[in-house]
Design a protein around this motif. Structure first.
Motif, PDB file in Angstrom:
ATOM      1  N   GLU A   1       0.832  -1.203   0.000  1.00  0.00           N
ATOM      2  CA  GLU A   1       0.000   0.000   0.000  1.00  0.00           C
ATOM      3  C   GLU A   1       0.868   1.256   0.000  1.00  0.00           C
ATOM      4  N   SER A   2       1.998   1.185   0.702  1.00  0.00           N
ATOM      5  CA  SER A   2       2.915   2.328   0.748  1.00  0.00           C
ATOM      6  C   SER A   2       3.840   2.368  -0.459  1.00  0.00           C
ATOM      7  N   LEU A   3       4.209   1.178  -0.952  1.00  0.00           N
ATOM      8  CA  LEU A   3       5.187   1.107  -2.040  1.00  0.00           C
ATOM      9  C   LEU A   3       4.567   1.354  -3.417  1.00  0.00           C
ATOM     10  N   ALA A   4       3.336   0.915  -3.611  1.00  0.00           N
ATOM     11  CA  ALA A   4       2.703   0.967  -4.933  1.00  0.00           C
ATOM     12  C   ALA A   4       2.711   2.359  -5.572  1.00  0.00           C
ATOM     13  N   PRO A   5       2.335   3.430  -4.853  1.00  0.00           N
ATOM     14  CA  PRO A   5       2.329   4.752  -5.497  1.00  0.00           C
ATOM     15  C   PRO A   5       3.707   5.204  -5.980  1.00  0.00           C
ATOM     16  N   LYS A   6       4.763   4.613  -5.439  1.00  0.00           N
ATOM     17  CA  LYS A   6       6.120   5.015  -5.803  1.00  0.00           C
ATOM     18  C   LYS A   6       6.654   4.255  -7.018  1.00  0.00           C
ATOM     19  N   ILE A   7       6.052   3.107  -7.306  1.00  0.00           N
ATOM     20  CA  ILE A   7       6.637   2.256  -8.349  1.00  0.00           C
ATOM     21  C   ILE A   7       5.716   1.983  -9.534  1.00  0.00           C
ATOM     22  N   LEU A   8       4.421   2.286  -9.408  1.00  0.00           N
ATOM     23  CA  LEU A   8       3.485   2.010 -10.487  1.00  0.00           C
ATOM     24  C   LEU A   8       3.167   3.280 -11.269  1.00  0.00           C
ATOM     25  N   PRO A   9       2.897   3.162 -12.566  1.00  0.00           N
ATOM     26  CA  PRO A   9       2.561   4.337 -13.379  1.00  0.00           C
ATOM     27  C   PRO A   9       1.233   4.953 -12.941  1.00  0.00           C
ATOM     28  N   LEU A  10       1.083   6.236 -13.208  1.00  0.00           N
ATOM     29  CA  LEU A  10      -0.114   6.963 -12.771  1.00  0.00           C
ATOM     30  C   LEU A  10      -1.381   6.361 -13.339  1.00  0.00           C
ATOM     31  N   TRP A  11      -1.343   5.939 -14.604  1.00  0.00           N
ATOM     32  CA  TRP A  11      -2.561   5.407 -15.215  1.00  0.00           C
ATOM     33  C   TRP A  11      -3.054   4.147 -14.521  1.00  0.00           C
ATOM     34  N   GLU A  12      -2.131   3.341 -13.968  1.00  0.00           N
ATOM     35  CA  GLU A  12      -2.540   2.123 -13.262  1.00  0.00           C
ATOM     36  C   GLU A  12      -3.191   2.467 -11.926  1.00  0.00           C
ATOM     37  N   LEU A  13      -2.676   3.491 -11.250  1.00  0.00           N
ATOM     38  CA  LEU A  13      -3.260   3.923  -9.976  1.00  0.00           C
ATOM     39  C   LEU A  13      -4.655   4.497 -10.197  1.00  0.00           C
ATOM     40  N   ILE A  14      -4.820   5.263 -11.276  1.00  0.00           N
ATOM     41  CA  ILE A  14      -6.125   5.840 -11.593  1.00  0.00           C
ATOM     42  C   ILE A  14      -7.125   4.733 -11.932  1.00  0.00           C
TER      43      ILE A  14
ATOM     44  N   LEU B   1      -4.537  -3.955  -8.235  1.00  0.00           N
ATOM     45  CA  LEU B   1      -3.370  -3.327  -8.839  1.00  0.00           C
ATOM     46  C   LEU B   1      -2.562  -4.339  -9.643  1.00  0.00           C
ATOM     47  N   ASN B   2      -2.191  -3.951 -10.833  1.00  0.00           N
ATOM     48  CA  ASN B   2      -1.360  -4.793 -11.691  1.00  0.00           C
ATOM     49  C   ASN B   2       0.092  -4.370 -11.510  1.00  0.00           C
ATOM     50  N   PHE B   3       0.825  -5.083 -10.654  1.00  0.00           N
ATOM     51  CA  PHE B   3       2.202  -4.693 -10.363  1.00  0.00           C
ATOM     52  C   PHE B   3       3.125  -4.927 -11.561  1.00  0.00           C
ATOM     53  N   LYS B   4       2.665  -5.704 -12.520  1.00  0.00           N
ATOM     54  CA  LYS B   4       3.483  -5.912 -13.707  1.00  0.00           C
ATOM     55  C   LYS B   4       3.549  -4.666 -14.585  1.00  0.00           C
ATOM     56  N   SER B   5       2.676  -3.696 -14.311  1.00  0.00           N
ATOM     57  CA  SER B   5       2.712  -2.458 -15.083  1.00  0.00           C
ATOM     58  C   SER B   5       3.935  -1.610 -14.730  1.00  0.00           C
ATOM     59  N   GLY B   6       4.541  -1.887 -13.565  1.00  0.00           N
ATOM     60  CA  GLY B   6       5.736  -1.133 -13.177  1.00  0.00           C
ATOM     61  C   GLY B   6       6.916  -2.001 -12.822  1.00  0.00           C
ATOM     62  N   ILE B   7       6.700  -3.326 -12.788  1.00  0.00           N
ATOM     63  CA  ILE B   7       7.746  -4.275 -12.383  1.00  0.00           C
ATOM     64  C   ILE B   7       7.905  -5.356 -13.453  1.00  0.00           C
ATOM     65  N   ASP B   8       9.164  -5.694 -13.756  1.00  0.00           N
ATOM     66  CA  ASP B   8       9.435  -6.719 -14.765  1.00  0.00           C
ATOM     67  C   ASP B   8       9.705  -8.096 -14.170  1.00  0.00           C
ATOM     68  N   HIS B   9      10.309  -8.121 -12.970  1.00  0.00           N
ATOM     69  CA  HIS B   9      10.683  -9.388 -12.349  1.00  0.00           C
ATOM     70  C   HIS B   9      10.337  -9.348 -10.854  1.00  0.00           C
ATOM     71  N   PHE B  10       9.950 -10.503 -10.321  1.00  0.00           N
ATOM     72  CA  PHE B  10       9.556 -10.606  -8.920  1.00  0.00           C
ATOM     73  C   PHE B  10      10.480 -11.588  -8.206  1.00  0.00           C
ATOM     74  N   CYS B  11      11.265 -11.046  -7.287  1.00  0.00           N
ATOM     75  CA  CYS B  11      12.229 -11.840  -6.527  1.00  0.00           C
ATOM     76  C   CYS B  11      11.605 -12.127  -5.158  1.00  0.00           C
ATOM     77  N   VAL B  12      10.893 -13.242  -5.061  1.00  0.00           N
ATOM     78  CA  VAL B  12      10.128 -13.592  -3.856  1.00  0.00           C
ATOM     79  C   VAL B  12      10.976 -14.450  -2.925  1.00  0.00           C
ATOM     80  N   HIS B  13      10.945 -14.128  -1.634  1.00  0.00           N
ATOM     81  CA  HIS B  13      11.689 -14.911  -0.651  1.00  0.00           C
ATOM     82  C   HIS B  13      11.248 -16.373  -0.694  1.00  0.00           C
TER      83      HIS B  13
END
Length: 468
Positions: free
Chosen positions: A290-303, A329-341
């Protein structure tokens, strides 16, 4: 007089220009670049295959038929393969009475092997290091592990050293946050982070099912990383830290107790993982994003997401949750790879479902879990290593690192790839075999006889288990 007036007008402009120029230079010096990382490759004689795992299980005379069945089921469904590694004192049957010498031997091997490799790979000298951060959750001796490294490599007397303990599986990202914050006040610096865990001295020898889980999941591993904020070294960087978000969910009693070091009723010490772990991880991850998304996702995805939420604002709470989740939220709109623990199959599945990730996105985490097991704070780097060995990481790509750990906390960060990454690294001997056709452990195929009367007959005689 006119000259004086002109100077009075020009000097403030010159001052403002130099102030702005200085701020720009300071901001450049506050960037955090990763120059290299080195994952630990344990020696071959510590490999934990199915036969050796069976022998270790059978040594525990406290287990009954129910506990044996539980372990069999857990091993088969864990997503962990036959090529992980275990501390020597566990393999040699000394886990019930670990010594301080065992802990130092285990940690030294990981720390010094990865640091030697890091210095050799980059050409940096130990005397070049300005900042040193070490994180090992379960082993905090005196002198500290940072002091041990400084003594071994004869580092400078003005080095800034920090030793993190008890921070769990997400400690690696915490250590990077420490480095990033120090870079803001220490320009032109080089930092090293060492992330690993001491497992041998904390092997559980009792019969509590929730504490036996840690024996099934955790394995030997670790990583050392090299960072800098020197603009002159930017061309050598492989990654640039873009965003960092840390969430501490420890005020919630359920989350606080879901992953904890305790003693059972018989006095055996171990690490307890409760059924609330996945639920607590989901809540902590949600708060973090919730805190990270506005910093990493494009504006159109947030809208788009906001419009979905507003469209269903007058419906019932249940309908709102379902609608928002369906159009989340589609995190793939701002992220290319997901490094999950790679903490476990359930954790990986939960993160994947929550973020709407595909099997391709989760493949690095699943393969790291299968090949190396849960290596605690070092696990993220085996996942990153898989992506690099598979040549997935291209210049300009964004990587979201998702780490979860005891406390309970979720620490995430976003990296930008600075150049195409193609080093086969610690995966070089096996990357061509991944992904395998199946990630199921063959334990049940070999030891399906571990039940009922036969199990009761052989439980005290480990010689009946073949290790040829």
């Amino acid at each position: 007089m006119e000259v004086l007036v002109s100077l009075c007008l020009i000097l403030p402009l010159i001052y403002s220009f130099f102030t702005l120029f200085k701020m720009i230079l300071q901001r450049r010096g506050q960037n955090c670049y990763m120059l290299a990382y080195e994952c630990f490759m344990p020696p071959a004689d510590t490999k934990l295959d199915t036969d050796l795992a069976a022998r270790i299980v059978m040594r525990n005379k406290n287990l009954g038929l129910e506990e044996y069945r539980f372990l069999l089921k857990t091993m088969v469904s864990s997503g962990i393969g036959e090529s992980t590694y275990c501390p020597r004192n566990v393999i040699e049957g000394r886990a019930a009475c670990p010594t301080l010498k065992d802990s130092y031997a285990e940690i030294d091997e990981i720390m010094f092997d990865t640091l030697d490799g890091l210095f050799r790979k980059t050409g940096f000298s130990p005397s070049d290091i300005d900042i040193l951060v070490v994180n090992v959750s379960l082993f905090s001796p005196a002198p500290s592990l940072t002091a041990r490294i400084i003594n071994r490599y004869k580092m400078r007397e003005d080095i800034k050293a920090f030793n993190l303990a008890g921070m769990g599986c997400s400690a690696s990202v915490v250590a990077m946050d420490v480095v990033q914050r120090l870079f803001k006040s220490h320009q032109n610096s080089v930092a090293v982070v060492v992330s690993t865990e001491d497992l041998g001295a904390h092997w559980y020898c009792g019969k509590n099912k929730m504490m036996l889980l840690s024996n099934c999941l955790f394995r030997s591993g670790g990583c050392s990383m090299l960072f800098t904020n020197k603009p002159s070294l930017k061309h050598l960087a492989i990654l640039k830290l873009k965003h960092m978000e840390r969430t501490q969910f420890g005020a919630n009693d359920e989350a606080y107790g879901c992953c904890m070091q305790v003693e059972d009723e018989e006095g055996y010490r171990g690490f307890q993982l409760t059924k609330n772990l996945v639920k607590s991880a989901a809540k902590a991850l949600t708060l973090n994003l919730e805190s990270l998304a506005p910093k990493i996702l494009p504006l159109w995805e947030l809208i788009r997401f906001l419009s979905v939420a507003l469209r269903h604002s007058r419906k019932t709470k249940k309908d709102i949750i379902q609608a928002v989740a369906g159009g989340g939220l589609n995190f793939k709109s701002g992220i290319d790879h997901f490094c999950v623990h790679p903490g476990g199959r359930a954790v990986i599945d939960g993160v994947g479902k929550g973020l709407g990730l595909t099997e391709y996105d989760l493949e690095p985490a699943r393969m790291a879990l299968h090949r190396w097991g849960n290596t605690s704070a070092g696990g993220l780097w085996y996942v990153l290593g898989y992506m690099e060995a598979k040549k997935r990481l291209k210049k300009g790509d964004k990587i979201l690192m998702i780490s979860l750990g005891a406390g309970f906390k979720c620490n995430n960060c976003v990296w930008e790839v600075m150049k195409d990454m193609e080093d086969p690294n610690v995966w070089k001997d096996c990357i061509d075999n991944y992904p395998p056709t199946s990630v199921m452990n063959p334990f049940t195929a070999k030891y399906d006889w571990l039940h009922d009367e036969y199990l009761n007959f052989v439980r005290f005689d480990t010689s009946k288990i073949s290790v040829d």
